[in-house]
Scaffold this active site. Structure first.
Site, PDB file in Angstrom:
ATOM      1  N   SER A  12       1.091  -7.470  -2.255  1.00  0.00           N
ATOM      2  CA  SER A  12       1.413  -6.896  -3.573  1.00  0.00           C
ATOM      3  C   SER A  12       2.732  -7.480  -4.069  1.00  0.00           C
ATOM      4  O   SER A  12       3.787  -7.259  -3.461  1.00  0.00           O
ATOM      5  CB  SER A  12       1.538  -5.381  -3.475  1.00  0.00           C
ATOM      6  OG  SER A  12       2.128  -4.891  -4.658  1.00  0.00           O
ATOM      7  N   HIS A  37      -2.402  -8.795  -5.068  1.00  0.00           N
ATOM      8  CA  HIS A  37      -2.453  -7.487  -5.724  1.00  0.00           C
ATOM      9  C   HIS A  37      -1.345  -7.415  -6.786  1.00  0.00           C
ATOM     10  O   HIS A  37      -0.175  -7.686  -6.502  1.00  0.00           O
ATOM     11  CB  HIS A  37      -2.261  -6.403  -4.660  1.00  0.00           C
ATOM     12  CG  HIS A  37      -2.450  -5.011  -5.135  1.00  0.00           C
ATOM     13  ND1 HIS A  37      -3.699  -4.425  -5.263  1.00  0.00           N
ATOM     14  CD2 HIS A  37      -1.557  -4.060  -5.516  1.00  0.00           C
ATOM     15  CE1 HIS A  37      -3.558  -3.183  -5.683  1.00  0.00           C
ATOM     16  NE2 HIS A  37      -2.263  -2.935  -5.863  1.00  0.00           N
ATOM     17  N   ASP A  39       0.392  -4.997  -9.633  1.00  0.00           N
ATOM     18  CA  ASP A  39       0.548  -3.605 -10.061  1.00  0.00           C
ATOM     19  C   ASP A  39       1.060  -3.521 -11.490  1.00  0.00           C
ATOM     20  O   ASP A  39       2.173  -3.952 -11.780  1.00  0.00           O
ATOM     21  CB  ASP A  39       1.536  -2.894  -9.126  1.00  0.00           C
ATOM     22  CG  ASP A  39       0.941  -2.641  -7.759  1.00  0.00           C
ATOM     23  OD1 ASP A  39      -0.156  -2.056  -7.696  1.00  0.00           O
ATOM     24  OD2 ASP A  39       1.573  -3.032  -6.761  1.00  0.00           O
ATOM     25  N   MET A  41       2.144  -1.019 -14.476  1.00  0.00           N
ATOM     26  CA  MET A  41       2.593   0.375 -14.675  1.00  0.00           C
ATOM     27  C   MET A  41       3.129   0.546 -16.092  1.00  0.00           C
ATOM     28  O   MET A  41       3.856  -0.321 -16.587  1.00  0.00           O
ATOM     29  CB  MET A  41       3.712   0.697 -13.689  1.00  0.00           C
ATOM     30  CG  MET A  41       3.328   0.496 -12.243  1.00  0.00           C
ATOM     31  SD  MET A  41       4.710   0.914 -11.177  1.00  0.00           S
ATOM     32  CE  MET A  41       4.019   0.496  -9.571  1.00  0.00           C
ATOM     33  N   HIS A  70      -4.287  -3.876 -10.504  1.00  0.00           N
ATOM     34  CA  HIS A  70      -4.316  -2.422 -10.330  1.00  0.00           C
ATOM     35  C   HIS A  70      -3.636  -1.793 -11.533  1.00  0.00           C
ATOM     36  O   HIS A  70      -2.416  -1.849 -11.667  1.00  0.00           O
ATOM     37  CB  HIS A  70      -3.583  -2.104  -9.013  1.00  0.00           C
ATOM     38  CG  HIS A  70      -3.446  -0.648  -8.714  1.00  0.00           C
ATOM     39  ND1 HIS A  70      -2.619  -0.164  -7.732  1.00  0.00           N
ATOM     40  CD2 HIS A  70      -4.039   0.449  -9.267  1.00  0.00           C
ATOM     41  CE1 HIS A  70      -2.694   1.152  -7.672  1.00  0.00           C
ATOM     42  NE2 HIS A  70      -3.541   1.554  -8.608  1.00  0.00           N
ATOM     43  N   MET A  72      -2.188   1.004 -13.429  1.00  0.00           N
ATOM     44  CA  MET A  72      -1.659   2.375 -13.378  1.00  0.00           C
ATOM     45  C   MET A  72      -1.175   2.707 -14.781  1.00  0.00           C
ATOM     46  O   MET A  72       0.024   2.836 -15.044  1.00  0.00           O
ATOM     47  CB  MET A  72      -0.529   2.444 -12.341  1.00  0.00           C
ATOM     48  CG  MET A  72      -1.054   2.416 -10.918  1.00  0.00           C
ATOM     49  SD  MET A  72       0.209   2.003  -9.701  1.00  0.00           S
ATOM     50  CE  MET A  72       0.179   0.224  -9.834  1.00  0.00           C
ATOM     51  N   MET A 141      -5.341   5.591  -2.811  1.00  0.00           N
ATOM     52  CA  MET A 141      -3.876   5.522  -2.784  1.00  0.00           C
ATOM     53  C   MET A 141      -3.352   6.285  -1.572  1.00  0.00           C
ATOM     54  O   MET A 141      -3.704   7.442  -1.348  1.00  0.00           O
ATOM     55  CB  MET A 141      -3.275   6.134  -4.058  1.00  0.00           C
ATOM     56  CG  MET A 141      -3.488   5.334  -5.332  1.00  0.00           C
ATOM     57  SD  MET A 141      -2.939   3.615  -5.280  1.00  0.00           S
ATOM     58  CE  MET A 141      -1.205   3.776  -4.861  1.00  0.00           C
ATOM     59  N   ASP A 179      -3.824   1.445  -0.479  1.00  0.00           N
ATOM     60  CA  ASP A 179      -2.624   0.919  -1.141  1.00  0.00           C
ATOM     61  C   ASP A 179      -1.461   1.891  -1.001  1.00  0.00           C
ATOM     62  O   ASP A 179      -1.528   3.021  -1.483  1.00  0.00           O
ATOM     63  CB  ASP A 179      -2.973   0.713  -2.629  1.00  0.00           C
ATOM     64  CG  ASP A 179      -1.854   0.067  -3.421  1.00  0.00           C
ATOM     65  OD1 ASP A 179      -0.856  -0.371  -2.821  1.00  0.00           O
ATOM     66  OD2 ASP A 179      -2.004  -0.005  -4.656  1.00  0.00           O
TER      67      ASP A 179
HETATM   68  C1  DX5 Z   1       2.356   1.594  -5.663  1.00  0.00           C
HETATM   69  C2  DX5 Z   1       1.573   0.323  -5.857  1.00  0.00           C
HETATM   70  C3  DX5 Z   1       1.435  -0.473  -4.627  1.00  0.00           C
HETATM   71  C4  DX5 Z   1       2.741  -0.989  -4.070  1.00  0.00           C
HETATM   72  C5  DX5 Z   1       2.647  -0.822  -2.598  1.00  0.00           C
HETATM   73  O1  DX5 Z   1       2.290   2.369  -6.789  1.00  0.00           O
HETATM   74  O2  DX5 Z   1       0.275   0.583  -6.339  1.00  0.00           O
HETATM   75  O3  DX5 Z   1       0.520  -1.539  -4.772  1.00  0.00           O
HETATM   76  O4  DX5 Z   1       2.994  -2.338  -4.345  1.00  0.00           O
HETATM   77  O5  DX5 Z   1       3.885  -1.123  -2.076  1.00  0.00           O
HETATM   78  P1  DX5 Z   1       4.247  -0.894  -0.551  1.00  0.00           P
HETATM   79  O6  DX5 Z   1       3.340  -1.774   0.250  1.00  0.00           O
HETATM   80  O7  DX5 Z   1       5.679  -1.293  -0.509  1.00  0.00           O
HETATM   81  O8  DX5 Z   1       4.037   0.570  -0.260  1.00  0.00           O
HETATM   82 ZN    ZN Z   2      -1.226  -1.137  -6.235  1.00  0.00          ZN
END
Ligand code: DX5
Ligand code: ZN
Length: 229
Positions: A12, A37, A39, A41, A70, A72, A141, A179
């Protein structure tokens, strides 16, 4: 080479240096990973803002690996087309973020991407019941989303096992992705519970040698797979 074709580590880039994302992706390419991956947000669905469509477009130029996006974000159906056009291969939306999960998944598929449905720790697996036959991926999650570097929530293991059971009983094909908080210490039981794809941010990109960190996770995951019931 990846440890096992059944298991994927998906680094990620949330934990990487955003000023050097191309370098971060290249640093893990030689490990045999097939997914990066990403993310996204929005500051509404989760209490943090990360990256958006232009960054996915730039990553698309920087790597041939699949981009596992992903989302969010609230009402993700507004942006599915844009992320697909930018080069996402997989797009995952949260069950909690849309009143129209079925429609969002259909939109992802219409764009030629693989579709995922995600659930937060407080959301039961049963809320995905009506879409399990339509998704390529279920994302469990194992932290409350929004930030990297949080501690793994062990309740995810029970959900993964439940999904594996539902997949077997229904003759379904979706992959199970987990994740949040995946490290060398937490990875083994998660693999044993049935996860196919393990997202790892901090435990890869906060290490001096991200490729070596991925290889170690691949090795540990491969070992744990042998112990899976
Ligand atoms: C959290 C993200 C994850 C994040 C995980 O909201 O969706 O993908 O990157 O990070 P680690 O591996 O540091 O928990
Ligand atoms: Zn994620």
């Amino acid at each position: 080479m990846a440890t096992h074709p059944q298991l994927e580590i998906a680094p990620s880039i949330l934990a990487a240096d955003f000023a050097a994302l191309g370098e971060a992706v290249r640093s893990v390419e030689r490990t045999g990973v097939r997914l990066i991956h990403v993310d996204v947000m929005d500051g509404h669905f989760v209490p943090n803002i990360s990256i958006g469509v232009p960054v996915v477009a730039s990553l698309r130029k920087a790597t041939r690996l699949d981009l596992d996006v992903h989302l969010m974000i609230e009402s993700p159906e507004r942006y599915i087309g844009a992320f697909a056009q930018a080069g996402a291969n997989w797009i995952t939306v949260h069950q909690e973020a849309t009143a129209h999960l079925n429609r969002a998944i259909a939109q992802i598929r219409e764009q030629g991407c693989r579709a995922g449905g995600a659930i937060n720790p407080g959301t039961p697996v049963s809320t995905l019941g009506e879409v399990l036959q339509d998704v390529d991926l279920v994302l469990v999650m194992s932290v409350n989303p929004g930030f990297g570097g949080q501690s793994f929530w062990p309740g995810a293991e029970r959900k993964i096992a439940e999904l594996r059971e539902l997949r077997m009983r229904g003759g379904l094909k979706f992959l199970i992705e987990v994740d949040g908080g995946i490290t060398a210490e937490t990875i083994a039981p998660v693999v044993r519970s049935g996860a196919d794809i393990l997202v790892a941010g901090t435990s890869v990109f906060h290490k001096q040698d991200p490729a070596a960190a991925v290889q170690e996770l691949q090795r540990l995951a491969g070992e744990a797979l042998l112990q899976r019931a």
